[in-house]
Design an enzyme around this catalytic site. Structure first.
Site: not given
Ligand code: 13P
Length: 249
Positions: A9-11, A94, A96, A166, A172, A212, A233-234
Protein backbone atom coordinates in the site's frame (compact mmCIF):
# COMPACT_ATOMS: atom_id res chain seq x y z
CA UNK A 1 -6.57 -23.57 -1.56
CA UNK A 2 -5.78 -20.47 0.47
CA UNK A 3 -3.82 -17.87 -1.52
CA UNK A 4 -0.71 -16.26 0.00
CA UNK A 5 -0.56 -12.55 -0.74
CA UNK A 6 1.88 -9.74 -0.08
CA UNK A 7 0.38 -6.36 -1.00
CA UNK A 8 2.10 -2.98 -0.98
CA UNK A 9 0.00 0.00 0.00
CA UNK A 10 1.92 3.02 -1.26
CA UNK A 11 -0.54 5.43 0.43
CA UNK A 12 -0.03 9.07 -0.68
CA UNK A 13 3.59 8.58 -1.73
CA UNK A 14 5.57 8.89 -4.98
CA UNK A 15 5.15 11.29 -7.86
CA UNK A 16 4.25 9.62 -11.16
CA UNK A 17 7.79 9.17 -12.42
CA UNK A 18 9.02 7.63 -9.15
CA UNK A 19 5.93 5.47 -8.92
CA UNK A 20 6.55 4.12 -12.41
CA UNK A 21 10.17 3.34 -11.52
CA UNK A 22 9.06 1.59 -8.36
CA UNK A 23 6.47 -0.49 -10.22
CA UNK A 24 9.06 -1.51 -12.81
CA UNK A 25 11.51 -2.53 -10.08
CA UNK A 26 8.84 -4.55 -8.26
CA UNK A 27 7.87 -6.33 -11.48
CA UNK A 28 11.51 -7.16 -12.20
CA UNK A 29 12.18 -8.55 -8.72
CA UNK A 30 8.86 -10.40 -8.72
CA UNK A 31 10.07 -12.45 -11.67
CA UNK A 32 13.04 -13.59 -9.54
CA UNK A 33 11.06 -14.26 -6.38
CA UNK A 34 11.59 -17.42 -4.38
CA UNK A 35 8.13 -17.63 -2.83
CA UNK A 36 4.76 -18.49 -4.33
CA UNK A 37 2.98 -15.49 -2.78
CA UNK A 38 0.91 -13.31 -5.09
CA UNK A 39 2.35 -9.79 -5.26
CA UNK A 40 -0.01 -6.81 -5.39
CA UNK A 41 0.78 -3.10 -5.46
CA UNK A 42 -1.62 -0.29 -4.59
CA UNK A 43 -0.30 2.98 -6.04
CA UNK A 44 -2.22 6.28 -5.85
CA UNK A 45 -5.19 6.67 -8.26
CA UNK A 46 -3.24 9.01 -10.54
CA UNK A 47 -0.64 6.32 -11.28
CA UNK A 48 -2.87 3.31 -11.92
CA UNK A 49 -3.28 3.34 -15.69
CA UNK A 50 0.40 4.07 -16.33
CA UNK A 51 1.58 1.49 -13.81
CA UNK A 52 -0.75 -1.10 -15.35
CA UNK A 53 1.27 -0.90 -18.58
CA UNK A 54 4.48 -1.72 -16.70
CA UNK A 55 3.41 -4.82 -14.81
CA UNK A 56 2.57 -8.32 -15.86
CA UNK A 57 2.90 -10.75 -12.94
CA UNK A 58 2.31 -8.12 -10.27
CA UNK A 59 -1.38 -7.39 -9.66
CA UNK A 60 -2.85 -3.93 -9.32
CA UNK A 61 -4.96 -2.58 -6.46
CA UNK A 62 -6.52 0.79 -5.71
CA UNK A 63 -6.41 2.22 -2.20
CA UNK A 64 -10.11 3.11 -2.00
CA UNK A 65 -13.22 3.46 -4.15
CA UNK A 66 -16.53 5.30 -4.17
CA UNK A 67 -19.70 3.82 -2.66
CA UNK A 68 -21.81 4.85 -5.68
CA UNK A 69 -21.38 3.61 -9.25
CA UNK A 70 -21.51 6.99 -11.02
CA UNK A 71 -22.96 10.48 -10.87
CA UNK A 72 -22.47 13.78 -9.08
CA UNK A 73 -19.79 12.79 -6.56
CA UNK A 74 -17.00 15.28 -7.19
CA UNK A 75 -13.57 13.88 -6.52
CA UNK A 76 -14.64 10.25 -6.21
CA UNK A 77 -13.42 7.29 -8.25
CA UNK A 78 -15.90 4.50 -8.94
CA UNK A 79 -15.14 0.76 -8.92
CA UNK A 80 -16.15 0.62 -12.60
CA UNK A 81 -13.54 3.25 -13.46
CA UNK A 82 -10.92 1.23 -11.62
CA UNK A 83 -11.85 -1.96 -13.48
CA UNK A 84 -11.66 -0.07 -16.78
CA UNK A 85 -8.08 0.84 -15.86
CA UNK A 86 -7.04 -2.76 -15.26
CA UNK A 87 -7.33 -2.73 -11.47
CA UNK A 88 -8.25 -6.07 -9.85
CA UNK A 89 -8.17 -5.34 -6.11
CA UNK A 90 -9.26 -2.45 -3.91
CA UNK A 91 -8.32 -1.69 -0.31
CA UNK A 92 -11.47 -0.80 1.61
CA UNK A 93 -11.74 0.39 5.20
CA UNK A 94 -8.10 1.22 5.82
CA UNK A 95 -7.78 2.77 9.28
CA UNK A 96 -6.55 6.01 7.67
CA UNK A 97 -9.88 6.22 5.81
CA UNK A 98 -11.82 5.30 8.96
CA UNK A 99 -9.98 7.83 11.14
CA UNK A 100 -9.21 10.81 8.85
CA UNK A 101 -12.33 10.61 6.68
CA UNK A 102 -14.81 9.22 9.20
CA UNK A 103 -15.65 6.16 7.14
CA UNK A 104 -17.88 3.95 9.26
CA UNK A 105 -18.79 0.29 8.98
CA UNK A 106 -22.12 0.84 7.13
CA UNK A 107 -20.50 3.02 4.48
CA UNK A 108 -17.68 0.52 4.08
CA UNK A 109 -20.23 -2.25 3.59
CA UNK A 110 -21.71 -0.24 0.69
CA UNK A 111 -18.26 0.10 -0.84
CA UNK A 112 -17.53 -3.62 -0.47
CA UNK A 113 -20.81 -4.59 -2.13
CA UNK A 114 -20.41 -2.16 -4.99
CA UNK A 115 -16.78 -3.12 -5.56
CA UNK A 116 -17.76 -6.80 -5.74
CA UNK A 117 -20.67 -6.13 -8.05
CA UNK A 118 -18.34 -4.29 -10.43
CA UNK A 119 -15.79 -7.12 -10.38
CA UNK A 120 -13.15 -5.87 -7.92
CA UNK A 121 -11.72 -8.00 -5.12
CA UNK A 122 -11.82 -6.07 -1.83
CA UNK A 123 -8.93 -6.14 0.62
CA UNK A 124 -11.04 -5.29 3.63
CA UNK A 125 -9.14 -3.79 6.57
CA UNK A 126 -9.93 -4.01 10.25
CA UNK A 127 -7.99 -3.07 13.35
CA UNK A 128 -8.24 -1.66 16.84
CA UNK A 129 -6.60 1.44 18.30
CA UNK A 130 -4.33 1.09 21.32
CA UNK A 131 -6.93 2.29 23.84
CA UNK A 132 -9.36 -0.36 22.64
CA UNK A 133 -6.72 -3.07 23.01
CA UNK A 134 -5.71 -1.88 26.45
CA UNK A 135 -9.35 -1.75 27.54
CA UNK A 136 -9.76 -5.37 26.43
CA UNK A 137 -12.24 -4.38 23.71
CA UNK A 138 -10.14 -5.51 20.75
CA UNK A 139 -12.21 -8.55 19.84
CA UNK A 140 -15.49 -6.62 20.09
CA UNK A 141 -14.12 -3.91 17.78
CA UNK A 142 -12.96 -6.40 15.15
CA UNK A 143 -16.23 -8.34 15.40
CA UNK A 144 -18.27 -5.22 14.72
CA UNK A 145 -16.02 -4.04 11.86
CA UNK A 146 -16.35 -7.41 10.13
CA UNK A 147 -19.98 -8.17 11.01
CA UNK A 148 -21.18 -4.86 9.60
CA UNK A 149 -18.53 -4.33 6.94
CA UNK A 150 -19.09 -7.74 5.35
CA UNK A 151 -22.84 -7.92 5.97
CA UNK A 152 -25.12 -9.62 3.44
CA UNK A 153 -22.41 -10.95 1.16
CA UNK A 154 -23.18 -14.15 -0.73
CA UNK A 155 -20.79 -17.11 -0.59
CA UNK A 156 -19.61 -16.29 -4.09
CA UNK A 157 -18.93 -12.69 -3.02
CA UNK A 158 -17.16 -13.43 0.28
CA UNK A 159 -14.87 -15.87 -1.53
CA UNK A 160 -13.47 -12.85 -3.44
CA UNK A 161 -12.66 -10.91 -0.26
CA UNK A 162 -9.27 -10.73 1.46
CA UNK A 163 -9.23 -9.52 5.07
CA UNK A 164 -6.31 -7.48 6.40
CA UNK A 165 -5.83 -7.16 10.15
CA UNK A 166 -3.97 -3.92 10.77
CA UNK A 167 -3.74 -2.92 14.44
CA UNK A 168 -3.74 0.87 14.29
CA UNK A 169 -1.04 1.12 16.97
CA UNK A 170 1.33 -0.82 14.70
CA UNK A 171 0.81 1.23 11.53
CA UNK A 172 3.80 3.41 10.70
CA UNK A 173 4.97 3.30 14.32
CA UNK A 174 7.74 0.71 14.13
CA UNK A 175 5.87 -1.20 16.85
CA UNK A 176 4.97 -4.49 15.21
CA UNK A 177 2.48 -6.93 16.70
CA UNK A 178 4.23 -9.95 18.17
CA UNK A 179 3.73 -13.17 16.21
CA UNK A 180 1.49 -14.38 19.07
CA UNK A 181 -0.65 -11.23 19.00
CA UNK A 182 -1.04 -11.54 15.23
CA UNK A 183 -1.89 -15.25 15.38
CA UNK A 184 -4.38 -14.72 18.23
CA UNK A 185 -6.33 -12.13 16.26
CA UNK A 186 -6.09 -13.96 12.94
CA UNK A 187 -7.46 -17.10 14.59
CA UNK A 188 -10.28 -15.02 16.07
CA UNK A 189 -11.04 -13.58 12.63
CA UNK A 190 -11.01 -17.00 10.95
CA UNK A 191 -13.37 -18.36 13.62
CA UNK A 192 -15.61 -15.33 13.13
CA UNK A 193 -15.70 -15.99 9.37
CA UNK A 194 -16.90 -19.54 10.17
CA UNK A 195 -19.65 -18.03 12.32
CA UNK A 196 -20.67 -15.36 9.78
CA UNK A 197 -20.28 -17.55 6.68
CA UNK A 198 -19.06 -21.14 6.89
CA UNK A 199 -16.11 -23.41 7.48
CA UNK A 200 -15.15 -23.65 3.81
CA UNK A 201 -15.17 -19.88 3.30
CA UNK A 202 -12.99 -19.44 6.41
CA UNK A 203 -10.57 -22.16 5.34
CA UNK A 204 -10.06 -20.50 1.95
CA UNK A 205 -9.94 -16.92 3.25
CA UNK A 206 -6.61 -15.09 2.91
CA UNK A 207 -5.88 -13.12 6.10
CA UNK A 208 -3.14 -10.50 5.86
CA UNK A 209 -1.27 -8.82 8.68
CA UNK A 210 -0.34 -5.14 8.36
CA UNK A 211 1.56 -2.73 10.60
CA UNK A 212 5.34 -2.10 10.64
CA UNK A 213 5.99 -5.31 8.71
CA UNK A 214 9.61 -5.37 7.48
CA UNK A 215 12.10 -7.84 5.99
CA UNK A 216 13.45 -8.42 9.53
CA UNK A 217 10.14 -9.45 11.11
CA UNK A 218 8.11 -10.83 8.19
CA UNK A 219 9.15 -14.48 8.39
CA UNK A 220 8.15 -14.92 12.03
CA UNK A 221 4.78 -13.27 11.36
CA UNK A 222 4.17 -15.37 8.24
CA UNK A 223 5.13 -18.55 10.12
CA UNK A 224 1.79 -18.37 11.96
CA UNK A 225 -0.83 -20.82 10.67
CA UNK A 226 -3.49 -18.12 10.27
CA UNK A 227 -1.32 -15.38 8.78
CA UNK A 228 -1.46 -15.72 4.99
CA UNK A 229 0.65 -12.72 4.05
CA UNK A 230 0.98 -9.02 4.63
CA UNK A 231 -0.29 -5.58 3.75
CA UNK A 232 2.84 -3.47 3.71
CA UNK A 233 3.05 0.32 3.96
CA UNK A 234 6.45 1.99 4.37
CA UNK A 235 8.53 -1.04 3.38
CA UNK A 236 6.65 -1.36 0.07
CA UNK A 237 8.18 1.91 -1.16
CA UNK A 238 11.55 0.22 -1.69
CA UNK A 239 11.36 -2.64 -4.19
CA UNK A 240 14.21 -4.58 -2.52
CA UNK A 241 12.60 -4.42 0.93
CA UNK A 242 9.16 -5.25 -0.44
CA UNK A 243 10.43 -8.30 -2.31
CA UNK A 244 12.49 -9.34 0.72
CA UNK A 245 9.17 -9.48 2.59
CA UNK A 246 7.63 -11.51 -0.25
CA UNK A 247 10.60 -13.90 -0.09
CA UNK A 248 10.24 -14.23 3.67
CA UNK A 249 7.67 -16.93 2.93
P1 13P B 1 3.28 0.40 7.66
O1 13P B 1 3.80 -0.89 7.05
O2 13P B 1 3.98 1.61 7.15
O3 13P B 1 3.23 0.31 9.16
O4 13P B 1 1.77 0.55 7.16
C1 13P B 1 0.91 -0.52 7.20
C2 13P B 1 -0.32 -0.18 6.46
O5 13P B 1 -1.08 0.68 6.86
C3 13P B 1 -0.58 -0.88 5.20
O6 13P B 1 -1.87 -0.63 4.73
Amino acid sequence: MRKKIVAGNWKMNTLLKDGMELAKAVEKLEKEKTSDALVIIAPPFTHLSRVKELIENVKLSAQDCAYEASGAFTGEVSPGMLVSTGVEYVIIGHSERRIFYNEGNELLNKKVKLALSEGLKPIFCCGEVLEQREAGKLFDVIREQLEVGLKDLSTVEINEVVIAYEPVWAIGTGVVATPDQAQEMHKFIRDLVVELFDEQVAENMTLLYGGSCKPSNASELFANPDVDGGLIGGASLKAEDFLAIVNAY
